[in-house]
Design an enzyme around this catalytic site. Structure first.
Site, PDB file in Angstrom:
ATOM      1  CE  LYS A 108      -4.499   0.753   0.336  1.00  0.00           C
ATOM      2  NZ  LYS A 108      -5.523  -0.212  -0.110  1.00  0.00           N
TER       3      LYS A 108
HETATM    4  N1  GLU Z   1      -7.030  -0.102  -3.526  1.00  0.00           N
HETATM    5  C1  GLU Z   1      -7.771  -1.286  -3.811  1.00  0.00           C
HETATM    6  C2  GLU Z   1      -7.849  -2.193  -2.593  1.00  0.00           C
HETATM    7  O1  GLU Z   1      -7.804  -1.742  -1.470  1.00  0.00           O
HETATM    8  C3  GLU Z   1      -7.276  -1.974  -5.076  1.00  0.00           C
HETATM    9  C4  GLU Z   1      -5.829  -2.369  -5.062  1.00  0.00           C
HETATM   10  C5  GLU Z   1      -5.358  -2.887  -6.430  1.00  0.00           C
HETATM   11  O2  GLU Z   1      -6.133  -2.955  -7.365  1.00  0.00           O
HETATM   12  O3  GLU Z   1      -4.166  -3.210  -6.511  1.00  0.00           O
HETATM   13  O4  GLU Z   1      -8.045  -3.373  -2.704  1.00  0.00           O
END
Ligand code: GLU
Length: 418
Positions: A108
């Site tokens: 993240k």
């Molecule tokens: N931000 C989204 C999540 O929390 C998608 C992450 C992604 O597609 O890599 O799952």
């Protein structure tokens, strides 16, 4: 206001891991390794503002676990972003990817900033500098960012361009959630909300709740909430309330979601809508309904209001909207909670489809994407349900057990280096 309670989000993620480790009788060495992110990067992001001032933002990228493959996870731009929150969210991504059977570890990232006070040009400068500060960390076979709160296709396009310019090639696979023209995937924008819809469909069937006329409440009308609301509305549910950061709107006879979407594109908020009563975000969570979808941010259902939640099923569109104390209260009230790592996994699942399409330079039809997403989500729901029955645990514990055990098994197979 949906400020959210993200204090202690990392403590919560660690407590969840510890509890699951105990249940799984996890090897103590592997448990210790999973408690810490493999790599964390903190960067400063100097940005020239339109008035000539120089602002220095703080950015993060945390790669929690690289065992299963390159790492994957969104980038959020928010004033509340900090290392603990990003680390907790990276850990959740590891379990989410493993639960869905995707060949990724969790990551993240984020920048602590308030995009609502920034111009498009400032946003672009900040995004490009942030990308170049984390450039050694990312890549199609290293770590693949995607959108999250307050980032979108345009931000992904700037990230992809910055990476590509520095590499001297065009590298669509470095991010997902890109514009279609740059190698994005059909259906990616809607994928998280669509996944919530598929999971609710499977859960409703399991609990004998008919979709037709089912009363739905959605908190958050962004990329996740607005799509979930539309799909539920189009499938004959009665969406009685929706909200965004400015407040909500309630109509017991049901809202016209298509009208609301059109209006929202114009006015930028659902709170101006006329065909219903204005309510606060707090009131909205306590409405009598069949399905409640908290799709805004973390820490929305806590020990303070969980007792007043009157939904039959809660599907976590956001990451971490229910605190552990609230989880217990909801369980006591026999409210079914569809946990984030399952309910909102549609986003990262279609991100995976996008990345596969980019690597192969071969693009799929939209119906293929949606069909596969439906298949993957429904199968994951069934796996989680079966384990929760077998182990007599709630769905969150079962989902975490599946995610954690898969990563632990892979770690054991790979062994310890050196
Ligand atoms: N931000 C989204 C999540 O929390 C998608 C992450 C992604 O597609 O890599 O799952």
């Amino acid at each position: 206001m949906m400020t959210g309670d993200h204090h202690g989000m990392l403590d919560v993620a660690l407590a969840q891991l510890d509890a699951v480790a105990k249940r799984l009788a996890l090897d103590p060495g592997i448990h210790k390794r999973l408690r810490q992110p493999q790599r964390s990067l903190i960067v400063s992001v100097p940005t020239l503002m339109d008035d000539g001032r120089l602002e220095v933002f703080t950015g993060f990228r945390v790669q929690h676990d690289l065992t299963m493959g390159p790492t994957k996870g969104g980038i959020r731009y928010h004033p509340g972003v900090n290392l603990e929150e990003i680390t907790a969210l990276a850990m959740l991504m590891t379990w989410k990817c493993a639960l869905m059977g995707l060949p990724y570890g969790g990551a993240k990232g984020g920048v602590c900033c308030d995009t609502t006070r920034m111009s498009l040009v400032e946003l672009e400068r900040m995004t490009r500098r942030y990308t170049s500060e984390i450039i050694l960390f990312i890549g199609p076979d290293r770590d693949i960012p995607a959108p999250d709160m307050y980032t979108n296709e345009q931000v992904m396009a700037w990230m992809m361009d910055t990476y590509s310019m520095q590499q001297g090639i065009t590298s669509p696979g470095v991010v997902t959630g890109k514009p279609l023209l740059l190698g994005g995937s059909l259906g990616r924008r809607e994928a998280t909300g669509r996944g919530v819809y598929y999971i609710l469909k499977a859960a409703a069937k399991e609990h004998g709740i008919a979709f037709k006329g089912a009363r739905v409440v959605v908190q958050g009308f962004g990329n996740v909430g607005s799509v979930a609301a539309r799909l539920l509305y189009e499938d004959d549910c009665c969406v009685v309330a929706v909200s965004d950061h400015r407040g909500g709107i309630y109509n017991p006879k049901g809202l016209d979601i298509l009208k609301l979407l059109a209006e929202c594109a114009d006015k930028g908020s659902v709170s101006e809508h006329r065909d219903g009563d204005r309510i606060t975000n707090e009131e909205l969570l306590e409405l009598d309904c069949d399905f409640l979808v908290p799709a805004a941010t973390e820490g929305q259902i806590t020990e303070k209001n969980a007792d007043r939640v009157r939904a039959r099923i809660v599907a976590e569109g956001a990451n971490g909207p229910i605190t552990p104390e609230a989880d217990e209260i909801l369980a006591g009230k026999k409210v079914v909670v569809l946990p984030d790592i399952l309910a909102n996994a549609g986003g990262v699942t279609v991100s995976y489809f996008e990345w596969v399409q980019d690597l192969q330079q071969y693009f799929w039809h939209e119906h293929e994407i949606n069909d596969r997403l439906s298949e993957v989500m429904t199968a994951a729901f069934q796996r989680v349900l079966a384990l929760s029955r077998k182990e007599r645990v709630d769905l969150r514990t079962a989902a975490l057990m599946l995610g954690v055990s898969r990563v632990a098994e892979a770690k054991k197979l790979r062994g310890l280096y050196p």
